[in-house]
Design a protein around this motif. Structure first.
Motif, short mmCIF file in Angstrom:
data_model
loop_
_atom_site.label_atom_id
_atom_site.label_comp_id
_atom_site.label_asym_id
_atom_site.label_seq_id
_atom_site.Cartn_x
_atom_site.Cartn_y
_atom_site.Cartn_z
N THR A 137 -4.71 -0.11 -3.86
CA THR A 137 -5.52 1.01 -3.40
C THR A 137 -5.87 0.83 -1.93
OG1 THR A 137 -7.62 -0.04 -3.93
CG2 THR A 137 -6.54 1.23 -5.71
N ARG A 138 -6.40 1.90 -1.36
CA ARG A 138 -6.82 1.83 0.05
C ARG A 138 -7.91 0.79 0.22
NH1 ARG A 138 -6.54 5.06 4.63
NH2 ARG A 138 -8.37 4.99 5.97
N GLN A 183 -8.41 -1.92 -1.61
CA GLN A 183 -7.80 -3.25 -1.72
C GLN A 183 -7.06 -3.61 -0.42
OE1 GLN A 183 -5.46 -2.36 -5.22
NE2 GLN A 183 -6.71 -3.72 -6.49
N TRP A 204 0.83 -1.20 0.00
CA TRP A 204 0.00 0.00 0.00
C TRP A 204 0.87 1.26 0.00
CZ3 TRP A 204 -1.67 3.35 4.29
CH2 TRP A 204 -2.65 4.25 3.90
#
Length: 165
Positions: free
Chosen positions: A21-22, A24, A15
């Motif tokens: 992504t946030r 995910q 991350w």
């Protein structure tokens, strides 16, 4: 622990590098949280089995601590947790944290099992470790031997890995 999932520290690194992504990241962390919650529910459903497993894990941890010292065992677990494609990494990722009892990382009969069969200290910079993990039934566990050496920062890292049997 079906398959191999990134550990929370690996997810944080992904991350931070922008490789996920946030959303995910949060979904992947939820997988870890869900597995912990499922284990808690199972322990409540079968308290006698859970207590027996806890007793076996404490005994195994005490044996490892007595033979090799808690610091070395935690270093080994931490190094194994960083190994890619190692299924028990999801159990070992926070082994370096001294506030978590060593017995929490061992699973003697509960699937997925994780047992340390043998540790061989080879001087101050190299360690050999034999572990078994996976299925609890006789002959169902995967056995692997790892050779670990200290890196430039003094941490144990896996330099070779081989299946046994």
């Amino acid at each position: 622990m079906q398959g191999v999932y990134p550990t929370p520290p690996q997810l944080v690194r992904l991350w931070e590098r922008g490789e996920m992504t946030r959303a995910q990241f949060q979904a992947a962390m939820a997988v870890h949280a869900q597995s912990i919650l499922e284990e808690i529910v199972e322990d409540k459903r079968n308290p006698v089995v859970a207590k027996f497993e806890q007793m076996l894990a404490r005994r195994a941890a005490a044996r490892l601590e007595k033979q090799y010292g808690e610091a070395l065992v935690r270093e080994i677990f931490s190094g194994l947790a960083a190994e890619p494609n190692f299924p028990p990494a999801c159990l070992l990722w926070n082994a370096i944290h001294w506030d978590v009892p060593l017995s929490c990382f061992l699973r003697v009969r509960r699937e997925p099992v994780f047992r340390v069969e043998k540790i061989e200290e080879r001087g101050q910079v190299e360690v050999g470790v034999e572990v078994s993990y996976g299925a609890a039934r006789k002959g169902g566990a995967t056995h692997e031997v790892f050779t670990m050496k200290r890196d430039w920062e003094g941490r144990l890292v896996v330099v070779s890995r081989a299946r046994v049997g």
